[in-house]
Design an enzyme around this catalytic site. Structure first.
Site, mmCIF file in Angstrom:
data_model
loop_
_atom_site.group_PDB
_atom_site.id
_atom_site.type_symbol
_atom_site.label_atom_id
_atom_site.label_comp_id
_atom_site.label_asym_id
_atom_site.label_seq_id
_atom_site.Cartn_x
_atom_site.Cartn_y
_atom_site.Cartn_z
ATOM 1 N N LYS A 184 0.749 -1.437 -0.132
ATOM 2 C CA LYS A 184 -0.003 0.019 -0.050
ATOM 3 C C LYS A 184 0.788 1.257 0.052
ATOM 4 C CE LYS A 184 -1.914 3.059 2.647
ATOM 5 N NZ LYS A 184 -1.946 4.037 1.612
ATOM 6 N N GLU A 260 9.245 0.941 11.102
ATOM 7 C CA GLU A 260 10.214 2.186 10.928
ATOM 8 C C GLU A 260 9.515 3.388 10.933
ATOM 9 O OE1 GLU A 260 13.449 1.875 10.230
ATOM 10 O OE2 GLU A 260 13.492 -0.510 9.478
ATOM 11 N N CYS A 295 13.096 10.718 7.275
ATOM 12 C CA CYS A 295 12.957 10.019 8.692
ATOM 13 C C CYS A 295 14.211 10.295 9.394
ATOM 14 C CB CYS A 295 12.692 8.624 8.510
ATOM 15 S SG CYS A 295 13.746 7.494 7.459
ATOM 16 N N GLU A 392 8.909 15.850 15.685
ATOM 17 C CA GLU A 392 9.154 15.401 14.186
ATOM 18 C C GLU A 392 8.345 16.336 13.389
ATOM 19 O OE1 GLU A 392 8.345 11.914 12.052
ATOM 20 O OE2 GLU A 392 10.104 11.864 11.311
#
Ligand code: NAD
Length: 489
Positions: A184, A260, A295, A392
């Protein structure tokens, strides 16, 4: 130089889901526009898969699994090597699809994402017929064989920052190990993997072994997470959604979940790092690459006080030289963010920076840009409790703090819910090793940033997730160890 604008006019994005070897619309006919964030143009109207489509894809993957798992490693290698070749043969198209769909620089997608994806696929293809089983040293009068078995149906759910490459990080080891996959993509960037699925059939992958279900996270993603016939989910994305996958697994069939997730990686600069110009270049690369949508972006800069002012002035000078603009121009060094919505989110953190910190580079929206997805790079000195220091952002926003001692630097760097990556800059070998050893991060780079290779494991500590992508260790996620005892008597 390639005329990417001319080539872009020849690209025909695929817009259906890819299930059981065929392009198919969503069962209920719904579609989501895929928008080029650089121009606002609608590139394609892509199938929005829901539960019924996910059911069909998982059923196809389940049917295909025994046949694929029974092929020899050498046969799987041949098919996957052919797919790596087809990625190379179609490199311009794939690079353009990621660039148009996600606003990524063509100079990156054509030199990093697409060649990197082919290389990773090739690496796992070549690895799989060299992976031996074990004989356990039981010391008994019988034999214990330890073998690796594929898990079955693996769902791979991926984000938009490296659309093709993040998918390949999952799909390559999963397929090489003999699993079938339902992939996906993020709703923002489904186009390159829809093409990948077609190429996989051309490469000889049996129908149903790789399926792609584009759609919304809370619909297609959730349906995969809750599906009773999915054996494992491998996810790259945000920490809040990663936590949902753990819940989905608990609510359904206890499928394995590998995460992750996000990061807030520290870049720790000691005053004994002699070449501050090289440090400044590394700092800029660490936070401004891919417009900060990485990331492992080094979004926290920790600088020993004596060199703080000098380093900040070098970093902001370099940041001012960033050439923002059209991602299809090879001279552009920063394109738009993936969407207007992501830009608005990032700008809300820029406001926090102005309210709570001191701006070295003020940032803000890029006024003359064609869409609202362009954001100027920014740098703020903030306190340890600022949300800009702790959360973040996933954009070109750097948070900075000074430190005095080594112990203080380590404590500040480790004071985060995340632990994906970190960097240390020092010309003292012993200090570099000592600090690297004390940093709680899955990858520590010394005198560089964000070092990465297919041969090295990648993943996090803490709420950056668990399990490792890349390297031989990724195969651990897609196989189960099986022990077979043979009685000699
Ligand atoms: P996201 O978590 O919003 O989405 C990731 C994927 O999850 C997408 O495919 C999305 O459709 C799906 N999803 C969203 N909501 C869902 C739900 N309720 N149920 C099931 N699936 C759902 O992340 P993003 O915005 O696409 O990407 C940015 C994030 O990804 C950042 O946090 C970044 O740090 C992280 N990331 C991590 C790595 C890594 O290797 N650690 C690499 C790249 C990006």
């Amino acid at each position: 130089m390639t005329d990417w604008h001319a080539l872009a006019r020849t690209v025909e994005p695929r817009s259906d889901a890819f299930i059981d070897g065929k392009a198919v619309p969503a069962a209920d006919g719904r579609r989501i526009p895929s928008i080029n964030p650089a121009t606002g143009a609608v590139l394609a109207s892509v199938a929005a898969c829901g539960e019924e489509d996910v059911d069909r894809a998982v059923a196809a993957a389940r049917r295909a699994f025994p046949g694929w798992a029974a092929t020899s490693p050498g046969e799987r290698k041949t098919v996957l090597l052919r797919l790596a070749e087809l990625i190379r043969e179609n490199a311009d198209e794939l690079a353009l699809l990621d660039s148009l769909d996600a606003g990524k620089l063509i100079s990156d997608t054509s030199t990093i994402d697409v060649p990197g994806s082919a290389a990773i696929l090739q690496w796992y293809a070549e690895t799989i017929d060299k992976a031996y089983g074990e004989i356990a040293p039981t010391g008994r009068g019988d034999l214990a064989l330890v073998s690796r078995e594929p898990l079955g149906v693996v769902a791979a759910v991926v984000p938009w920052n490296y659309p093709l490459e993040m998918a390949i990080w999952k799909v390559a080891p999963a397929l090489a190990a003999g699993n079938s996959v339902v992939l996906k993509p993020a709703e923002e960037s489904p186009l390159s993997v829809l093409r990948l699925a077609e190429l996989a059939i051309e490469a000889g992958l049996p129908e149903g072994v790789l399926n792609v279900v584009p759609g919304l996270g809370p619909e297609a993603g959730r349906a995969l997470g809750l599906h009773p016939d999915v054996d494992a989910v491998t996810f790259t994305g945000s920490t809040p959604v990663g936590k949902m996958f753990l819940q989905y697994a608990g609510q359904s069939n206890m499928k394995q979940v590998w995460l992750e997730c996000g990061g807030k990686s520290a870049n720790v600069v000691f005053a004994d790092a002699v070449d501050l110009d090289a440090v400044a270049a590394g700092v800029c690369f660490g936070i401004f690459t891919n417009a900060g949508q990485v990331c492992s972006a080094n979004s926290r800069l920790l600088v020993q006080r004596p060199v703080l002012d000098q380093l900040l002035s070098l970093v902001s000078e370099k940041a001012r030289q960033i050439r923002q603009g059209d991602p299809l121009s090879e001279t552009t060094t920063m394109g738009p963010l993936v969407s207007d919505a992501q830009a608005a989110r990032v700008l809300s953190y820029v406001e926090i920076g102005h309210a709570e910190g001191r701006a070295t580079l003020p940032g803000g929206p890029r006024e003359e840009a064609p869409t609202k997805a362009y954001v100027n790079p920014s740098i703020f000195e903030v306190g340890p409790e600022s949300r800009l220091w702790r959360e973040e952002v996933f954009g070109p926003v750097l948070a900075v703090q000074a430190f005095d001692s080594e112990d203080e630097a380590v404590a500040m760097a480790n004071d985060s819910i995340y632990g994906l990556a970190a960097s240390v800059w020092s010309d003292s070998l012993s200090r570099a090793h000592r600090v690297a050893g004390r940093l709680r991060a899955g990858t520590v780079s010394v005198n560089t940033v964000d070092a990465l290779d297919v041969t090295t494991p990648f993943g996090g500590f803490g709420q950056s997730g668990f399990g490792r992508d890349l390297s031989l260790h990724a195969l651990d996620k897609f196989t189960a160890l099986k022990t077979t005892w043979v009685n000699y008597r």
